[in-house]
Scaffold this motif. Structure first.
Motif, PDB file in Angstrom:
ATOM      1  N   SER A  13       0.821  -1.222   0.000  1.00 54.30           N
ATOM      2  CA  SER A  13       0.000   0.000   0.000  1.00 54.30           C
ATOM      3  C   SER A  13       0.850   1.264   0.000  1.00 54.30           C
ATOM      4  O   SER A  13       0.328   2.377  -0.008  1.00 54.30           O
ATOM      5  N   GLN A  15       4.169   3.907  -1.312  1.00 51.27           N
ATOM      6  CA  GLN A  15       4.514   4.585  -2.582  1.00 51.27           C
ATOM      7  C   GLN A  15       5.088   3.610  -3.601  1.00 51.27           C
ATOM      8  O   GLN A  15       4.661   3.556  -4.756  1.00 51.27           O
ATOM      9  N   VAL A  16       6.095   2.858  -3.178  1.00 58.60           N
ATOM     10  CA  VAL A  16       6.785   1.948  -4.105  1.00 58.60           C
ATOM     11  C   VAL A  16       5.952   0.692  -4.319  1.00 58.60           C
ATOM     12  O   VAL A  16       5.801   0.212  -5.454  1.00 58.60           O
ATOM     13  N   ARG A  36      -0.926  -5.132   5.447  1.00 53.85           N
ATOM     14  CA  ARG A  36      -0.304  -5.163   6.766  1.00 53.85           C
ATOM     15  C   ARG A  36      -1.228  -5.841   7.781  1.00 53.85           C
ATOM     16  O   ARG A  36      -0.777  -6.545   8.667  1.00 53.85           O
ATOM     17  N   THR A  66       8.490   5.065   7.472  1.00 50.28           N
ATOM     18  CA  THR A  66       9.262   6.030   6.668  1.00 50.28           C
ATOM     19  C   THR A  66       9.131   7.477   7.153  1.00 50.28           C
ATOM     20  O   THR A  66       9.719   8.368   6.536  1.00 50.28           O
ATOM     21  N   TYR A 129      15.250   6.794  12.348  1.00 49.27           N
ATOM     22  CA  TYR A 129      14.865   6.144  11.093  1.00 49.27           C
ATOM     23  C   TYR A 129      16.072   5.428  10.475  1.00 49.27           C
ATOM     24  O   TYR A 129      16.038   4.225  10.200  1.00 49.27           O
ATOM     25  N   LYS A 133      16.735   1.417  10.098  1.00 58.47           N
ATOM     26  CA  LYS A 133      16.885   0.853   8.748  1.00 58.47           C
ATOM     27  C   LYS A 133      18.236   0.129   8.627  1.00 58.47           C
ATOM     28  O   LYS A 133      18.331  -0.918   7.985  1.00 58.47           O
TER      29      LYS A 133
HETATM   30  N1  LIG Z   1      10.025   7.596   1.035  1.00 61.94           N
HETATM   31  C1  LIG Z   1      11.302   7.914   0.808  1.00 61.94           C
HETATM   32  O1  LIG Z   1      11.648   9.053   0.489  1.00 61.94           O
HETATM   33  C2  LIG Z   1      12.363   6.842   0.927  1.00 61.94           C
HETATM   34  C3  LIG Z   1      13.718   7.230   0.809  1.00 61.94           C
HETATM   35  C4  LIG Z   1      14.695   6.234   0.911  1.00 61.94           C
HETATM   36  C5  LIG Z   1      14.327   4.919   1.120  1.00 61.94           C
HETATM   37  N2  LIG Z   1      13.013   4.596   1.240  1.00 61.94           N
HETATM   38  C6  LIG Z   1      12.676   3.196   1.500  1.00 61.94           C
HETATM   39  O2  LIG Z   1      11.883   2.738   0.405  1.00 61.94           O
HETATM   40  C7  LIG Z   1      10.970   1.742   0.870  1.00 61.94           C
HETATM   41  C8  LIG Z   1       9.570   2.084   0.401  1.00 61.94           C
HETATM   42  O3  LIG Z   1       9.224   3.362   0.912  1.00 61.94           O
HETATM   43  P1  LIG Z   1       7.794   4.028   0.596  1.00 61.94           P
HETATM   44  O4  LIG Z   1       8.017   5.490   0.505  1.00 61.94           O
HETATM   45  O5  LIG Z   1       7.120   3.274  -0.488  1.00 61.94           O
HETATM   46  O6  LIG Z   1       7.053   3.713   1.994  1.00 61.94           O
HETATM   47  P2  LIG Z   1       5.580   4.151   2.445  1.00 61.94           P
HETATM   48  O7  LIG Z   1       4.864   4.820   1.334  1.00 61.94           O
HETATM   49  O8  LIG Z   1       5.718   4.856   3.762  1.00 61.94           O
HETATM   50  O9  LIG Z   1       4.864   2.736   2.689  1.00 61.94           O
HETATM   51  C9  LIG Z   1       5.254   1.923   3.752  1.00 61.94           C
HETATM   52  C10 LIG Z   1       4.546   0.601   3.625  1.00 61.94           C
HETATM   53  O10 LIG Z   1       4.972  -0.244   4.684  1.00 61.94           O
HETATM   54  C11 LIG Z   1       3.827  -0.848   5.264  1.00 61.94           C
HETATM   55  N3  LIG Z   1       4.163  -1.214   6.640  1.00 61.94           N
HETATM   56  C12 LIG Z   1       4.647  -0.416   7.627  1.00 61.94           C
HETATM   57  N4  LIG Z   1       4.871  -1.139   8.731  1.00 61.94           N
HETATM   58  C13 LIG Z   1       4.539  -2.432   8.430  1.00 61.94           C
HETATM   59  C14 LIG Z   1       4.564  -3.650   9.155  1.00 61.94           C
HETATM   60  N5  LIG Z   1       4.979  -3.693  10.443  1.00 61.94           N
HETATM   61  N6  LIG Z   1       4.159  -4.792   8.530  1.00 61.94           N
HETATM   62  C15 LIG Z   1       3.734  -4.764   7.240  1.00 61.94           C
HETATM   63  N7  LIG Z   1       3.701  -3.624   6.495  1.00 61.94           N
HETATM   64  C16 LIG Z   1       4.094  -2.483   7.103  1.00 61.94           C
HETATM   65  C17 LIG Z   1       2.743   0.197   5.143  1.00 61.94           C
HETATM   66  O11 LIG Z   1       1.478  -0.388   5.314  1.00 61.94           O
HETATM   67  P3  LIG Z   1       0.196   0.507   5.793  1.00 61.94           P
HETATM   68  O12 LIG Z   1      -0.139   1.393   4.625  1.00 61.94           O
HETATM   69  O13 LIG Z   1      -0.846  -0.509   6.085  1.00 61.94           O
HETATM   70  O14 LIG Z   1       0.674   1.264   6.986  1.00 61.94           O
HETATM   71  C18 LIG Z   1       3.008   0.673   3.710  1.00 61.94           C
HETATM   72  O15 LIG Z   1       2.468  -0.248   2.789  1.00 61.94           O
HETATM   73  C19 LIG Z   1      11.160   1.667   2.388  1.00 61.94           C
HETATM   74  O16 LIG Z   1      12.051   0.631   2.678  1.00 61.94           O
HETATM   75  C20 LIG Z   1      11.817   2.981   2.723  1.00 61.94           C
HETATM   76  O17 LIG Z   1      12.602   2.907   3.909  1.00 61.94           O
HETATM   77  C21 LIG Z   1      12.020   5.518   1.129  1.00 61.94           C
END
Ligand SMILES: NC(=O)c1ccc[n+]([C@@H]2O[C@H](COP(=O)([O-])OP(=O)(O)OC[C@H]3O[C@@H](n4cnc5c(N)ncnc54)[C@H](OP(=O)(O)O)[C@@H]3O)[C@@H](O)[C@H]2O)c1
Length: 294
Positions: A13, A15-16, A36, A66, A129, A133
């Motif tokens: 659910s 962004q990625v 989740r 995040t 954070y 990570k």
């Molecule tokens: N956003 C950035 O700028 C950024 C930068 C560098 C690296 N990253 C990395 O890229 C990856 C993807 O990031 P994103 O921006 O797509 O993240 P995001 O939009 O914040 O989405 C996080 C996802 O993780 C799920 N989640 C959180 N805790 C969970 C748990 N305990 N069990 C199962 N699911 C869980 C959430 O589910 P719910 O929706 O149900 O809460 C959601 O689907 C992450 O590893 C992040 O650290 C992101």
């Protein structure tokens, strides 16, 4: 006809994850993405039950906490999603001999390097954070020999909360936005990262490769530069735009410290997997166009 092999996605659910769920997978692969609520990655029994259920080609983990600033006051929740969850996934995937593709972050670095970061540069996160990570990375690296850790940076896209969407929202009501101009990084479209993760998950030599890779769109900028690019494309397509005033990190204090430089060198993923990121400006144009409905 043989049954499709499953690719299991956690974080579908986000962004990625949302972009991964819209991809068309090559013949022979099918995506399974539990919510989740169905499977919390910190819940060993739930993860084990899912992985025991079938022929799984790979697990992709984009699930994470995040919210960088909120993590400072939510250490336990951030640890569960970013460190404990990946450790559980690593142990359970190893038990079933399944490769684990785990997404990590540029915020494992402290930003003191002048050049872009390579995969083997020393890590030294500045906040909760990045610290959680990094613990997740270390658990994956030490537990499942069939792993790929993909560090990315400054993710933006159509779904979820991100800087590009915030800029467009602010420009609806403001003529001027003040944006930090002394942190340098590598903007990355969620859709581009999703495509790269899909390439890795379906690659014929997935089981032969293990290690840490960087993926970000090509090039670099500051948050101010990114804001200006957003408004340039938005204005050209009749969307909202605003003037951008550069400020410093000191002008915009936040609960979590951020690296002043977190640019990622992507040469290794290009060399080993033939994944060549496009320039970040082209990715911004695509996302802005889709967000403003042009
Ligand atoms: N956003 C950035 O700028 C950024 C930068 C560098 C690296 N990253 C990395 O890229 C990856 C993807 O990031 P994103 O921006 O797509 O993240 P995001 O939009 O914040 O989405 C996080 C996802 O993780 C799920 N989640 C959180 N805790 C969970 C748990 N305990 N069990 C199962 N699911 C869980 C959430 O589910 P719910 O929706 O149900 O809460 C959601 O689907 C992450 O590893 C992040 O650290 C992101």
């Amino acid at each position: 006809m043989t049954a499709a092999r499953r690719i299991v996605l956690f974080g579908g659910s986000g962004q990625v994850g949302s972009e991964l769920r819209t991809l068309t997978w090559p013949e022979g692969f099918a995506l399974l993405s539990p919510t989740r609520r169905e499977v919390d990655i910190g819940d060993r029994a739930a993860v084990a039950a899912l992985l025991a259920a079938g022929d799984i080609a790979a697990v992709i983990n984009t699930a994470a906490w995040t919210a960088v600033d909120a993590a400072e006051d939510a250490r336990d929740e951030a640890h569960r999603a970013n460190a404990l969850g990946p450790a559980v996934l690593a142990e359970e995937t190893r038990r079933h001999g399944v490769p684990l593709i785990h997404v990590s972050t540029d915020y494992v670095f402290d930003g003191s390097k002048v050049a872009p970061y390579d995969e083997d540069d020393p890590t030294a996160p500045l906040g909760v954070y990045g610290t959680t990570k990094l613990a997740g990375e270390e658990a994956v690296r030490s537990t499942n020999p069939h792993h790929l850790i993909v560090r990315t940076a400054w993710v933006f896209g159509r779904h979820g909360t991100n800087f590009v969407k915030t800029m467009l929202r602010l420009a609806e009501t403001r003529d001027l936005v003040r944006v930090v101009d002394d942190q340098r990084g590598s903007p990355t479209a969620a859709a581009d990262l999703a495509a790269a993760l899909a390439t890795l998950a379906t690659s014929a030599n997935l089981r032969d490769r293990s290690g840490t890779y960087h993926f970000a769109n090509r090039g670099e900028t500051t948050w101010c530069g990114l804001a200006r690019e957003v408004f340039r494309h938005s204005a050209a397509r009749g969307g909202p735009s605003a003037e951008v005033e550069p400020i410093t990190t000191a002008d915009y204090p936040t609960p979590a410290r951020r690296p002043m430089n977190s640019r990622l060198d992507t040469a290794m993923i290009e060399r080993d997997f033939g994944i060549v990121p496009r320039p970040w400006q082209a990715a911004v144009d695509d996302v802005v166009r889709s967000l403003i409905g042009a």
